[in-house]
Scaffold this motif. Structure first.
Motif: not given
Lengths: 258, 148
Positions: A177-183, A206-213, A224-232
């Motif tokens: 889907g949309q958004d997210g970060f690929l590395f 345990q940290l945040y709700p997020f999705e991972l592929v 993740a919900k916010t950009v900051q959480q995703t980058l962490i």
């Protein structure tokens, strides 16, 4: 080419092996015979799995990659034991059956071209999605991310991917889907993360709700919900390859404290 | 060749000669038959069966509920755990609501397939209220013969 006499495979488990080493397997009593030996002595052995980095040769297994030799004894799942070489690399070579993340680079008629990080681009037919027909085409644009598996992948042909499994269901594959970060990370880390009981993933969950592929070609997509959480999460996953368990726990403790 | 007038015997002789010629020219391997031993080693280039890797798509803390369901499905397949299948599936709509909807639904869809005459009858009944005792006047219009 006279190679030195081989070493018993069981003695090298957990040690570094180099390409060209010959590993001897314990000889079967009565290979040609078809009689089954009943009793506790020689249990009928299943097929031995010769994994990546090893090849079959006369007399045993020939090592083709340098790394650590691993062994899994005969268990309930796979029949017989398994030997393979645990090596580290960044470059992915397409292998049949692997689930990977691909980036759509071109649409050529009925076929999409995907970049999977290998030497060639993989092709993906538009009919290889769940519920796709000639009239009902999937909505795929150039630049989309696709999670699929290889149908054909050998060194002589262009790799082909599909987004459905053998029963025709998508089972999670398809357009991401949309958004997210690929590395991109190394292949060894991906295998570590996909291992059955991975502490890194458990701690992160345990940290945040997020999705991972996780794609076997070294690509990870996080949302993740916010950009900051995703980058962490991205930074932790990239760094945890070289951190020890304690350093990782300290870093996570700091984060959850904040 | 088109040799009709040949006897059957001469035909047989000719065929045998042809076969002999062929077998001499045929190349064949002069090696003994190699017994193919049933090899017990399978070569595998993927890491999945070796290390029992999990499924690549994951979601945590309810970020994507579909993927969380998928995770349970796929990972239980790998580990071959038997999950008790619930006989009752999760229902989006409760049973009572379903019954209520169905009642009205049958009526509305049924009306669609009525013929025009029956539709008018229905309308009359609705207008007059619940008067079941009243016999329906124009149930079926019979053909009226034109009077001379």
């Amino acid at each position: 080419m006279a190679a030195g006499s081989g070493v018993a495979a069981e003695s090298c488990v957990g040690q570094v092996v180099l390409p060209g080493d010959v590993l001897l397997l314990p000889v079967h009593p009565e290979e040609d015979g078809e009689r089954l030996r009943l009793g506790a002595g020689a249990a009928p052995r299943g097929r031995l799995l010769c994994g990546p980095g090893l090849r079959r040769c006369a007399g045993g297994l020939l090592v083709t990659k340098c790394g650590l030799l691993r062994h899994r004894p005969a268990g309930g799942g796979a029949a017989g034991g398994a030997y393979w070489v645990d090596s580290q690399q960044k470059r992915y070579v397409p292998v049949k059956g692997d689930h990977v993340i691909g980036i759509v680079t071109a649409k050529a008629g009925d076929v999409f071209k995907l970049d999977v990080g290998g030497s060639e681009q993989a092709s993906l037919s538009y009919l290889a999605f769940e519920g796709a027909t000639k009239r009902n085409r999937p909505n795929v644009q150039v630049g989309d991310l696709i999670y699929g598996q290889f149908l054909v992948a050998n060194k002589d042909m262009e790799p082909e991917m599909v987004c459905i499994d053998s029963s025709g269901r998508s089972s999670g594959m398809g357009i991401i889907g949309q958004d997210g970060f690929l590395f991109k990370v190394s292949l060894g880390l991906i295998r570590k993360l996909l291992a059955p009981k991975c502490e890194i993933i458990q701690e992160l969950s345990q940290l945040y709700p997020f999705e991972l592929v996780l794609g076997m070609n070294g690509r990870i997509w996080v949302k993740a919900k916010t950009v900051q959480q995703t980058l962490i999460i991205v930074n932790i996953l990239e760094a945890c390859e070289y951190m020890t368990a304690e350093q990782r726990k300290q870093a996570l403790a700091k984060l959850s404290g904040n | 060749f088109m040799q009709r007038g040949l006897d059957s015997q001469t035909k047989k002789l000719l065929e045998e000669e042809e076969k002999k010629i062929i077998s001499e020219e045929h190349w064949y391997l002069d090696l003994p038959d190699l017994k193919e031993k049933e090899s017990f080693i399978i070569e595998e280039r993927s890491f999945m069966p070796c290390e029992d890797l999990l499924y690549g798509r994951m979601s945590f803390k309810g970020f994507n509920p579909e993927i969380e369901k998928l995770m349970i499905q796929m990972n239980s397949k790998c580990k071959e755990e038997e999950i008790e299948v619930d006989g009752k599936m999760e229902a989006d709509v409760s049973d009572e609501e379903m019954a209520r909807r169905y009642e009205t639904l049958v009526g509305t869809i049924g009306k669609k397939f009525l013929r025009k005459r029956d539709q008018r009858v229905l309308q009359d009944e609705d207008e007059d209220g619940n008067s079941n005792t009243r016999p329906s006047k124009k149930a079926k219009k019979k053909f009226l013969k034109p009077q001379d």
